[in-house]
Design a protein around this motif. Structure first.
Motif, mmCIF file in Angstrom:
data_model
loop_
_atom_site.group_PDB
_atom_site.id
_atom_site.type_symbol
_atom_site.label_atom_id
_atom_site.label_comp_id
_atom_site.label_asym_id
_atom_site.label_seq_id
_atom_site.Cartn_x
_atom_site.Cartn_y
_atom_site.Cartn_z
ATOM 1 N N HIS A 41 0.867 -1.170 0.000
ATOM 2 C CA HIS A 41 0.000 0.000 0.000
ATOM 3 C C HIS A 41 0.902 1.217 0.000
ATOM 4 O O HIS A 41 1.799 1.335 0.829
ATOM 5 N N THR A 42 0.658 2.115 -0.953
ATOM 6 C CA THR A 42 1.559 3.259 -1.092
ATOM 7 C C THR A 42 0.778 4.512 -1.475
ATOM 8 O O THR A 42 -0.245 4.445 -2.162
ATOM 9 N N LEU A 43 1.307 5.629 -1.014
ATOM 10 C CA LEU A 43 0.757 6.944 -1.389
ATOM 11 C C LEU A 43 1.588 7.538 -2.514
ATOM 12 O O LEU A 43 1.380 8.679 -2.905
ATOM 13 N N GLY A 44 2.569 6.782 -3.010
ATOM 14 C CA GLY A 44 3.470 7.279 -4.057
ATOM 15 C C GLY A 44 4.761 7.769 -3.420
ATOM 16 O O GLY A 44 4.732 8.459 -2.401
ATOM 17 N N SER A 45 5.886 7.415 -4.035
ATOM 18 C CA SER A 45 7.174 7.672 -3.372
ATOM 19 C C SER A 45 7.540 9.155 -3.325
ATOM 20 O O SER A 45 8.448 9.541 -2.612
ATOM 21 N N SER A 46 6.818 10.012 -4.061
ATOM 22 C CA SER A 46 7.121 11.450 -3.978
ATOM 23 C C SER A 46 6.217 12.149 -2.968
ATOM 24 O O SER A 46 6.335 13.350 -2.740
ATOM 25 N N PHE A 47 5.318 11.398 -2.339
ATOM 26 C CA PHE A 47 4.365 11.999 -1.394
ATOM 27 C C PHE A 47 5.084 12.475 -0.134
ATOM 28 O O PHE A 47 5.816 11.705 0.496
ATOM 29 N N THR A 48 4.876 13.733 0.229
ATOM 30 C CA THR A 48 5.431 14.250 1.491
ATOM 31 C C THR A 48 4.272 14.583 2.424
ATOM 32 O O THR A 48 3.507 15.509 2.168
ATOM 33 N N PRO A 49 4.127 13.816 3.499
ATOM 34 C CA PRO A 49 3.021 14.093 4.419
ATOM 35 C C PRO A 49 3.272 15.384 5.195
ATOM 36 O O PRO A 49 4.417 15.821 5.303
ATOM 37 N N PRO A 50 2.227 15.998 5.743
ATOM 38 C CA PRO A 50 2.433 17.193 6.567
ATOM 39 C C PRO A 50 3.280 16.855 7.809
ATOM 40 O O PRO A 50 3.392 15.689 8.189
ATOM 41 N N GLY A 51 3.854 17.885 8.423
ATOM 42 C CA GLY A 51 4.818 17.650 9.522
ATOM 43 C C GLY A 51 4.178 17.410 10.870
ATOM 44 O O GLY A 51 4.561 18.018 11.852
ATOM 45 N N PHE A 52 3.224 16.494 10.949
ATOM 46 C CA PHE A 52 2.618 16.191 12.257
ATOM 47 C C PHE A 52 3.644 15.483 13.141
ATOM 48 O O PHE A 52 4.711 15.075 12.674
ATOM 49 N N HIS A 53 3.283 15.348 14.456
ATOM 50 C CA HIS A 53 4.319 14.966 15.418
ATOM 51 C C HIS A 53 4.691 13.485 15.453
ATOM 52 O O HIS A 53 5.717 13.138 16.016
ATOM 53 N N ALA A 54 3.855 12.620 14.904
ATOM 54 C CA ALA A 54 4.223 11.196 14.925
ATOM 55 C C ALA A 54 5.151 10.922 13.742
ATOM 56 O O ALA A 54 4.766 10.313 12.743
ATOM 57 N N GLY A 55 6.398 11.392 13.865
ATOM 58 C CA GLY A 55 7.344 11.330 12.747
ATOM 59 C C GLY A 55 7.576 9.917 12.234
ATOM 60 O O GLY A 55 7.855 9.721 11.048
ATOM 61 N N GLY A 56 7.462 8.925 13.115
ATOM 62 C CA GLY A 56 7.695 7.539 12.711
ATOM 63 C C GLY A 56 6.580 6.990 11.837
ATOM 64 O O GLY A 56 6.707 5.904 11.280
ATOM 65 N N LEU A 57 5.479 7.713 11.735
ATOM 66 C CA LEU A 57 4.354 7.224 10.915
ATOM 67 C C LEU A 57 4.250 7.997 9.606
ATOM 68 O O LEU A 57 3.285 7.847 8.868
ATOM 69 N N ARG A 58 5.245 8.842 9.308
ATOM 70 C CA ARG A 58 5.180 9.674 8.098
ATOM 71 C C ARG A 58 5.876 8.975 6.926
ATOM 72 O O ARG A 58 6.813 9.494 6.354
ATOM 73 N N TYR A 59 5.447 7.792 6.576
ATOM 74 C CA TYR A 59 6.084 7.043 5.491
ATOM 75 C C TYR A 59 5.060 6.772 4.394
ATOM 76 O O TYR A 59 3.917 6.411 4.698
ATOM 77 N N HIS A 60 5.488 6.901 3.126
ATOM 78 C CA HIS A 60 4.527 6.777 2.021
ATOM 79 C C HIS A 60 4.071 5.339 1.784
ATOM 80 O O HIS A 60 3.048 5.113 1.146
#
Ligand SMILES: Cc1ncc(COP(=O)(O)O)c(C=O)c1O
Length: 467
Positions: free
Chosen positions: A335-354
């Motif tokens: 499951h992917t959001l696309g490898s160029s996807f940059t999520p917003p800078g919310f605080h759960a940094g470990g969950l910000r993966y495409h």
């Protein structure tokens, strides 16, 4: 499923708050779910030829022992004695019955949590950092490059590198680097070097900075930087803190211990909840139980919780994609959001993966697990309630699991049913106090991702026809 009466009887049979296993009960093997799946997971592909990847393709990045684990279909893989010796420092980790949380929620649910914050780095990540450093040391590797989002993985590998005398270089996603200076200090205390990503140290980083000098970074970019360093330097290998099969494998010590601890509690989970970034702590607690189910044991509902601002499992496409932004890694079906996807800078940094672990994606495709997304304020609210009842302050990532477990417990209350809910409290938040301060100051918002950017990132998925 147990009736309410049976459940209440069980509740009174065992009044313990924590279930602790002796060191002698530390698992001797990691559990590989591939052996029990009725449909094998799709193969990883070479990023250029799109042909199934062979073990040789991974040699520049990983030592042979880890490559063998990556492609193994053996059910059990022995944990080397030196790794078990180090695990002993904090393992088996405790499993708690959240009695005060249950009271605060006034729920008939029986809530249990496995606490991985007792490790030296404060999360589940050392469960794989230690074996990865061990196998690299055995292969004569002097240096490892890696990425980190929350800083939990970078610190864990720094810790493991210190134990085995391996130099560690960490590319830390810039937004987390700025949010968490003490995580960086911790990595440096263990002897690692930590650089904000995107950086000027790699071609991948320089290309991103050229188009956007204030880029907040993403795990996909930090992975590109670390892989580039490993591919170019003979003395350096790469290590990943999540996603890959061997990482999920190492985390199964969590679920195996939890099975034994639930036995001590004379109970069995009806529902298991874990947060998902790349999928490793979730798989760690869930896969051993899922394995029991697949081999004819009790069935259990398994819920993966992710941030709604980076909704990989709930909004992503199940497709072949790169694990990184610069397209240096193999293609995996996930499951992917696309490898160029940059999520917003919310605080759960470990969950910000495409992307998502291919094995977690695969079991979701098979209908064996469910997924749910939550915005960050609801997760912080849950984490604060846990801190005020159970005393443990969770990492922002772990707050997602707490939220998911609380909502299941509230559902039990609504339906008048007692179910056993087990969640993975995968890390503490002692280095995340800025996030909590922002939350209490009313500065946190429920950031949403940009739909246009998601559509563009998905449109850029590679077209793979050969498999
Ligand atoms: C505390 C914590 N939980 C969860 C995660 C997400 O990773 P995974 O999904 O692999 O467990 C991270 C990643 O950095 C983390 O630091």
């Amino acid at each position: 499923m147990a009736s309410l009466n049976q459940s209440l009887q069980r509740t009174t049979m065992n009044e313990n708050v924590k279930y602790v296993l002796d060191e002698s009960r530390l698992p001797k093997c990691w559990y590989n779910i591939v052996a029990d799946l009725f449909v094998p997971p799709p193969p990883a592909l070479h990023p250029v030829t799109h042909q199934p990847l062979g073990p040789d393709d991974l040699k520049p990045l990983f030592p042979d022992a880890l490559i063998a684990q990556e492609v193994s279909a053996e059910r059990e893989i022995e944990i080397p004695a030196p790794v078990r010796d180090i695990y002993r420092q904090w393992r088996p980790s405790p499993l708690y019955r959240a009695r005060r949380l249950e009271q605060a929620l006034d729920t008939p649910a029986r809530i249990y949590y496995k606490y991985e914050g007792v490790s030296p780095a404060g999360s589940h990540k050392p469960n794989t950092a230690v074996p990865q450093a061990f196998y690299n040391k055995e292969a004569g590797v002097a240096r490892i490059a890696t990425e980190t989002g929350a800083g939990q993985w970078g610190s864990s590998l720094a810790f493991a590198g210190a134990l085995f005398g391996i130099e560690v270089q960490v590319f830390m996603v810039r937004v987390s680097f700025q949010q968490k200076p003490y995580r960086r200090a911790l990595m440096e205390t263990w002897g690692a070097a930590c650089t904000a990503s995107p950086s000027n140290q790699t071609a991948a980083g320089r290309a991103i900075l050229a188009s956007r000098p204030d880029h907040p970074g993403s795990l996909g970019i930090a992975i590109s930087e670390a892989v580039e360093v490993a591919a170019q330097r003979d003395d350096t290998k790469y290590a990943l803190g999540s996603v890959l099969n061997h990482v999920l494998l190492h985390q199964t010590v969590v679920g195996q211990e939890a099975i034994a601890q639930m036995e001590l509690a004379d109970d069995y989970p009806d529902i298991i909840v874990g947060c998902t970034g790349g999928g490793s702590n979730f798989a760690g607690i869930a896969f051993p139980f899922l394995g029991e189910q697949l081999r004819g044991g009790r069935s259990v509902r398994i819920v993966a919780v992710e941030p709604s601002a980076c909704p990989t499992l709930t909004r992503g496409r199940y497709a072949y994609d790169y694990g990184d932004t610069a397209h240096l890694t193999p293609l995996t079906k996930m499951h992917t959001l696309g490898s160029s996807f940059t999520p917003p800078g919310f605080h759960a940094g470990g969950l910000r993966y495409h992307g998502m672990a291919p094995l977690v994606s695969h079991v979701q495709q098979l209908g064996l697990i469910e997924a749910r997304g939550y915005p960050q304020l609801a997760c912080f609210e849950a984490g604060v309630l846990l801190a005020r009842t159970e005393g443990i302050l969770p990492a922002p990532e772990a707050n997602h699991a707490v939220r998911g477990a609380i909502d299941e417990a509230l559902r039990c209350k609504q339906e008048g049913v007692s179910r056993a809910i087990l969640f993975n409290l995968c890390g503490h938040g002692h280095f995340d106090m800025q996030a909590y301060m922002d939350y209490f100051a009313g500065k946190l918002t429920d950031q949403s991702y940009d739909e246009g950017e998601l559509a563009m990132a998905l449109a850029g998925l590679p077209s793979v026809t050969s498999v």
